[in-house]
Design a protein around this motif. Structure first.
Motif, mmCIF file in Angstrom:
data_model
loop_
_atom_site.group_PDB
_atom_site.id
_atom_site.type_symbol
_atom_site.label_atom_id
_atom_site.label_comp_id
_atom_site.label_asym_id
_atom_site.label_seq_id
_atom_site.Cartn_x
_atom_site.Cartn_y
_atom_site.Cartn_z
ATOM 1 N N GLY B 357 0.829 -1.197 0.000
ATOM 2 C CA GLY B 357 0.000 0.000 0.000
ATOM 3 C C GLY B 357 0.864 1.247 0.000
ATOM 4 O O GLY B 357 2.090 1.193 0.136
ATOM 5 N N ALA B 358 0.193 2.397 -0.124
ATOM 6 C CA ALA B 358 0.937 3.661 -0.238
ATOM 7 C C ALA B 358 1.593 4.063 1.074
ATOM 8 O O ALA B 358 2.518 4.869 1.085
ATOM 9 C CB ALA B 358 -0.012 4.767 -0.698
ATOM 10 N N HIS B 359 1.139 3.505 2.201
ATOM 11 C CA HIS B 359 1.616 3.972 3.507
ATOM 12 C C HIS B 359 2.525 2.993 4.229
ATOM 13 O O HIS B 359 2.741 3.107 5.434
ATOM 14 C CB HIS B 359 0.402 4.314 4.385
ATOM 15 C CG HIS B 359 -0.390 5.459 3.846
ATOM 16 N ND1 HIS B 359 -1.767 5.525 3.897
ATOM 17 C CD2 HIS B 359 0.009 6.601 3.228
ATOM 18 C CE1 HIS B 359 -2.183 6.653 3.338
ATOM 19 N NE2 HIS B 359 -1.118 7.318 2.920
ATOM 20 N N VAL B 360 3.029 2.022 3.487
ATOM 21 C CA VAL B 360 3.934 1.036 4.100
ATOM 22 C C VAL B 360 5.170 0.829 3.234
ATOM 23 O O VAL B 360 5.133 1.016 2.017
ATOM 24 C CB VAL B 360 3.242 -0.338 4.301
ATOM 25 C CG1 VAL B 360 2.293 -0.291 5.484
ATOM 26 C CG2 VAL B 360 2.520 -0.769 3.043
ATOM 27 N N ALA B 361 6.248 0.443 3.900
ATOM 28 C CA ALA B 361 7.518 0.202 3.206
ATOM 29 C C ALA B 361 7.720 -1.296 3.027
ATOM 30 O O ALA B 361 8.690 -1.887 3.503
ATOM 31 C CB ALA B 361 8.658 0.839 4.003
#
Lengths: 493, 493
Positions: B357-361
């Motif tokens: 997702g956009a909010h995880v590395a």
């Protein structure tokens, strides 16, 4: 099974029937044959000239060999600290000798050995189709062999340079890409007619060799690519000393003891030592016996995505003759699909011909990569912006100067280049990418994977470019496009 | 909103409360700050040294600048026709001057301007956390500023060279990567303690500069990478004149007027002008006030995949301090996720914290790319074979000699290299790729996309490498792996 694998040389005489006949032994034909053999079929390859074909002897390999030394020298000259060590000049004789080694001196013994090792029979001579599944091969000594295919005949005869209809040109014995890539003595002056990849690459090579090069193109350079590609290459060619005459056509050509005289629509006539025609390709189908099976000789051959010729169940065509994508690597790609599907159909195995399946050349429509080895190089894959719009896609074009990436600045002082990403706004995938700049050739495959695998943009954010490489351009393009959550800040363009 | 965007210099005094405080103004901190600002938050950045950080002044940028000229020269020397033009030597003074230009002479005015343009406030000084959401900054003149965060504090202080516990080493004032990359006068002789990326890169650079280089490594080179990487680099370093002492450790180090004397477990003692410790990194968390919030100073900081520190709702950490992946580009990647998620949480927007997702590395676990700029270069992403097996994957290892690809042979005479693809046999995706060879850095991103996007092998067959480029290695690896329908012919290895 009468396999040709054990002793091909003898069997060619004894055994006239094979599962598959491939006409044309270039890289594409070799791959079609190789895949069919790996699929369990017996295969005979027919070749009239050299096994290995155009790419090995008169195209990709020699042209890149002619260009690489210049490129390496330019790279060293463009980095302070290294530049000081480059005090000499390109050794043109050594470049030509290196090219000779890549073409094996225009001998195909190595390639013929590869066929033998792969279990592929070879018949040397000119192949003509007689009728369904039958090919007659006429050897150089006039003797003939008639071959019969149990399952399939595959045409892989490629293309030849098309000489344009210009008064006196044919009689002036123009060079084509063949003479241009196999040159032994560099002419003092060379006029190149054409503005495509071959013209641009050979202009780059001959300018580096010290020839006085004039390029005559009907319009601009590298038509069909993003407009900035031709513009950047044109600027560079001029800086390299090439005289560009764009948007003009030769009107009359004549050869005399003084050289070749070329009159153009505008400007003074040219007098050059040699003239090279690089104005496109024609299919090598004129003398293939196509009329015997109801096809028109001299035309491109239409196939479905399994490379089967429309209207036939036994005839296939791969490579340039299909006019799907006139590039060796794309022809080889078609050949792999064709070789595999011929074997699968022969053995009644499942055919995987849905888009992107194992038996279709889907990428021909969506993800054809191409590198033009000029300086700067041009590397592109998929649709350019104008073509994407014409195809009805709702797109967004993302541009970024390649020289503004840290990796580029480290790579060469004053690095100049341009990258463009064409995004399908409905599916949020990349439809096409173009890179123009020094040494961008190896950047292309990342784009080819992104385009052919239809990787969503949201996932591409997780493909982190190593720092500091030129590939950080990917991050810059994505940042320029914008990310969900801040799109309203960036706005759509 | 008290935005810092309009006049950060004045507002630092007037306004002590920001949405976000970022401690550490390296590339990673800058990216975290930048993304938070783009998400609509006010951000203050705290930096004790130079804005731009380790990567800009003492790591990636200067080290690559030190290496690039040598690489370009080697490339020209390795192509016949070009080689004849390289009659001079590397101009070391010019290389150092070029490096100076990339580090802006160790001045950060340009980076500070970037912050200002981006609307990020800057407070110069040493930041210490006092308690929840509070950071006190001590400037060089001893004055202090106390900052309060409405939403988040992000630690991006990075790492420093860890000096190993060797008798006398610390007292001998060893160089670290900082001195190694910022050198102004090349020592006549240099001992490098360490076998990792920094050690191998600096050995390559200093050998090219004419220093007598000895590399002392506890085991082999480039541990953690595929074994052939360290082996090929070791061979090359020796050919470049580096004396390798592998599987050995320094026992005692002392500095005198004669130089630095190093006694090792085996062999004669060394006497060198300088010694450089490149034996790993330590987190820059010792003097951050971590004890005030119950964390242990001097340790790495654990985060979840949104980069939030475990046990806190307002504290984040990005980059080296997290020990997730000690690479600038990966830290920047984390910073983008962190900046975005901080803004999303502050504004009550949807959090996209599912894998990829956009909010995880997520890529930190599966797709970390790394290039080692030795000669040959090493470019790798994802899991190496042994790590994949340890993680329980059922894998197949596919190896291919990089020099056997036409594009490599054209690129350099006698091109030698190795490529490895690690395939997950259950999911039929690529888990890892390693390339070792001259100029492979830009090949990596294709692999990074394939690994991070989990592109199925069947689809990778449709990503056609342009011919003749080094990237044709992809086709060779796929052919070596085998395609459905002929797998039984190739067999599993």
């Amino acid at each position: 099974m009468e396999s040709a694998a054990q002793a091909p040389d003898q069997q060619v005489q004894q055994e006239q029937t094979f599962d598959v006949i491939v006409i044309g032994g270039g890289a594409v034909g070799e791959n079609a044959a190789g895949r069919a053999v790996q699929g369990g079929l017996s295969v005979v390859l027919v070749e009239a000239e050299l096994v290995g074909g155009e790419c090995s002897y008169w195209a990709c390999m020699p042209s890149k060999a002619l260009l690489r030394s210049t490129q390496a020298l330019r790279a060293a000259r463009s980095v302070d600290g290294a530049a000081q060590a480059v005090t000499g000049e390109l050794d043109v004789a050594a470049v030509l000798a290196r090219r000779d080694s890549f073409t094996s001196g225009w001998k195909d013994a190595g390639q013929a050995r590869w066929l033998e090792d792969a279990g592929i029979a070879l018949v040397r001579g000119h192949g003509r189709i007689n009728g369904p599944k039958e090919v007659t091969v006429t050897a150089a000594d006039g003797s003939t062999t008639t071959l019969t295919a149990r399952h399939a005949v595959t045409i892989a005869t490629g293309s030849a340079a098309a000489i344009p209809e210009v008064e006196g040109l044919h009689e002036s014995h123009p060079w084509t890409s063949r003479e241009g890539t196999s040159v032994q003595i560099v002419p003092r002056s060379l006029a190149i007619i054409g503005g495509g990849v071959v013209a641009a690459e050979l202009a780059t090579a001959y300018a580096a060799f010290g020839a006085e090069v004039t390029l005559l193109a009907r319009s601009g350079l590298l038509g069909g690519m993003e407009p900035f590609a031709g513009e950047l290459v044109a600027e560079a060619l001029q800086a390299q000393g090439v005289s560009l005459r764009l948007n003009t056509s030769p009107q009359r050509v004549s050869r005399s003891a003084e050289g070749v005289r070329i009159e153009t629509e505008e400007g003074d006539p040219l007098l050059v030592e040699e003239v090279l025609a690089a104005t496109g390709r024609a299919p090598r189908t004129a003398d293939l016996g196509l009329e015997s099976i109801g096809l028109e000789p001299g035309t491109w051959i239409d196939t479905d995505d399994t490379l089967r010729v429309l209207g036939f169940d036994w005839l296939y065509a791969v490579g340039d003759v299909t006019h799907r994508a006139l590039l060796t690597h794309q022809g080889k790609y078609q050949a792999r699909a064709a070789g595999d599907v011929i074997a699968a159909r022969a053995q009644g195995r499942r055919i995987d011909d849905s888009p992107w399946g194992a038996h279709v050349a889907t990428a021909d429509h969506a993800a054809v990569p191409q590198v033009t080895f000029t300086d700067p190089e041009v590397a592109s894959v998929g649709l350019i912006a104008s073509a994407a719009r014409e195809a009805g896609h709702r797109i967004r074009v993302v541009d970024y100067a390649l020289g503004d990436v840290a990796g580029s600045a480290l790579h060469a002082d004053g690095y100049t280049g341009q990258a463009r990403m064409v995004v399908d706004e409905d599916r949020r995938v990349v439809l096409g990418m173009t890179f123009v700049g020094p040494d961008v050739a190896e950047l292309l495959h990342a784009a080819t994977i992104a385009v052919s695998a239809e990787v969503p943009l949201d996932r591409l954010w997780h493909a982190v470019p190593a720092y500091p490489t030129i590939n950080e351009i990917w991050l810059r393009l994505l940042e320029t496009y914008g990310r969900p959550g801040e799109q309203t800040l960036n706005g759509l363009s």
